[in-house]
Design a protein around this motif. Structure first.
Motif, PDB file in Angstrom:
ATOM      1  N   VAL A  15       0.844  -1.203   0.000  1.00 16.75           N
ATOM      2  CA  VAL A  15       0.000   0.000   0.000  1.00 16.75           C
ATOM      3  C   VAL A  15       0.876   1.249   0.000  1.00 16.75           C
ATOM      4  O   VAL A  15       0.654   2.185  -0.776  1.00 16.75           O
ATOM      5  CB  VAL A  15      -0.948   0.008   1.226  1.00 16.75           C
ATOM      6  CG1 VAL A  15      -1.760   1.288   1.268  1.00 16.75           C
ATOM      7  CG2 VAL A  15      -1.859  -1.204   1.213  1.00 16.75           C
ATOM      8  N   GLU A  16       1.889   1.244   0.843  1.00 10.80           N
ATOM      9  CA  GLU A  16       2.799   2.386   0.941  1.00 10.80           C
ATOM     10  C   GLU A  16       3.627   2.567  -0.333  1.00 10.80           C
ATOM     11  O   GLU A  16       3.911   3.689  -0.730  1.00 10.80           O
ATOM     12  CB  GLU A  16       3.736   2.209   2.138  1.00 10.80           C
ATOM     13  CG  GLU A  16       3.025   2.310   3.465  1.00 10.80           C
ATOM     14  CD  GLU A  16       3.954   2.036   4.645  1.00 10.80           C
ATOM     15  OE1 GLU A  16       5.188   2.164   4.486  1.00 10.80           O
ATOM     16  OE2 GLU A  16       3.434   1.687   5.711  1.00 10.80           O
ATOM     17  N   LYS A  17       4.002   1.474  -0.979  1.00  6.51           N
ATOM     18  CA  LYS A  17       4.871   1.540  -2.155  1.00  6.51           C
ATOM     19  C   LYS A  17       4.138   2.028  -3.406  1.00  6.51           C
ATOM     20  O   LYS A  17       4.725   2.681  -4.263  1.00  6.51           O
ATOM     21  CB  LYS A  17       5.484   0.162  -2.418  1.00  6.51           C
ATOM     22  CG  LYS A  17       6.479   0.128  -3.541  1.00  6.51           C
ATOM     23  CD  LYS A  17       7.714   0.931  -3.191  1.00  6.51           C
ATOM     24  CE  LYS A  17       8.784   0.795  -4.250  1.00  6.51           C
ATOM     25  NZ  LYS A  17       9.973   1.568  -3.940  1.00  6.51           N
ATOM     26  N   CYS A  18       2.848   1.746  -3.504  1.00  5.47           N
ATOM     27  CA  CYS A  18       2.094   2.088  -4.708  1.00  5.47           C
ATOM     28  C   CYS A  18       1.891   3.598  -4.820  1.00  5.47           C
ATOM     29  O   CYS A  18       1.231   4.214  -3.990  1.00  5.47           O
ATOM     30  CB  CYS A  18       0.738   1.385  -4.732  1.00  5.47           C
ATOM     31  SG  CYS A  18      -0.194   1.740  -6.230  1.00  5.47           S
ATOM     32  N   LYS A  19       2.460   4.189  -5.875  1.00  3.56           N
ATOM     33  CA  LYS A  19       2.370   5.629  -6.105  1.00  3.56           C
ATOM     34  C   LYS A  19       1.004   6.048  -6.647  1.00  3.56           C
ATOM     35  O   LYS A  19       0.706   7.239  -6.722  1.00  3.56           O
ATOM     36  CB  LYS A  19       3.425   6.067  -7.119  1.00  3.56           C
ATOM     37  CG  LYS A  19       4.840   5.848  -6.691  1.00  3.56           C
ATOM     38  CD  LYS A  19       5.788   6.248  -7.813  1.00  3.56           C
ATOM     39  CE  LYS A  19       7.221   5.937  -7.468  1.00  3.56           C
ATOM     40  NZ  LYS A  19       8.127   6.270  -8.570  1.00  3.56           N
ATOM     41  N   PHE A  20       0.201   5.080  -7.036  1.00  2.04           N
ATOM     42  CA  PHE A  20      -1.054   5.369  -7.714  1.00  2.04           C
ATOM     43  C   PHE A  20      -2.283   5.109  -6.846  1.00  2.04           C
ATOM     44  O   PHE A  20      -3.412   5.244  -7.312  1.00  2.04           O
ATOM     45  CB  PHE A  20      -1.131   4.563  -9.008  1.00  2.04           C
ATOM     46  CG  PHE A  20       0.052   4.822  -9.894  1.00  2.04           C
ATOM     47  CD1 PHE A  20       0.104   5.944 -10.693  1.00  2.04           C
ATOM     48  CD2 PHE A  20       1.137   3.968  -9.883  1.00  2.04           C
ATOM     49  CE1 PHE A  20       1.207   6.214 -11.482  1.00  2.04           C
ATOM     50  CE2 PHE A  20       2.250   4.222 -10.669  1.00  2.04           C
ATOM     51  CZ  PHE A  20       2.288   5.354 -11.468  1.00  2.04           C
ATOM     52  N   GLY A  21      -2.064   4.719  -5.594  1.00  2.00           N
ATOM     53  CA  GLY A  21      -3.185   4.457  -4.695  1.00  2.00           C
ATOM     54  C   GLY A  21      -4.039   3.293  -5.147  1.00  2.00           C
ATOM     55  O   GLY A  21      -5.246   3.264  -4.887  1.00  2.00           O
ATOM     56  N   ALA A  22      -3.426   2.319  -5.815  1.00  2.00           N
ATOM     57  CA  ALA A  22      -4.172   1.202  -6.380  1.00  2.00           C
ATOM     58  C   ALA A  22      -4.343   0.025  -5.429  1.00  2.00           C
ATOM     59  O   ALA A  22      -5.030  -0.930  -5.760  1.00  2.00           O
ATOM     60  CB  ALA A  22      -3.486   0.720  -7.660  1.00  2.00           C
TER      61      ALA A  22
END
Length: 69
Positions: A15-22
């Motif tokens: 969740v933290e790594k995803c830059k796109f809020g996916a």
């Protein structure tokens, strides 16, 4: 003899790594992918400590291979 499959531990690294809020954690603490937001970059899979997030190369789908419910 049983074979225990790796399960999502709900750590939130993806969740933290995803830059796109996916990616979000559902009510069971399991990662879920929003296909509308996901671009298939695979960065979430690289940080998953359980190594259960994979990109489907043919369709760029990201899935969490988890038996948690």
């Amino acid at each position: 003899q049983t074979c225990a499959l790796p399960i999502c531990i709900g750590c939130g690294a993806c969740v933290e790594k995803c830059k796109f809020g996916a990616i979000s954690l559902n009510e069971y603490g399991v990662a879920e992918i929003d296909e509308e937001k996901c671009i298939g970059c695979g960065s979430c899979g690289k940080v998953c400590p359980q190594k259960i997030i994979h990109v489907h190369e043919c369709a760029n789908w990201i899935v969490v291979k988890c038996s948690n419910k």
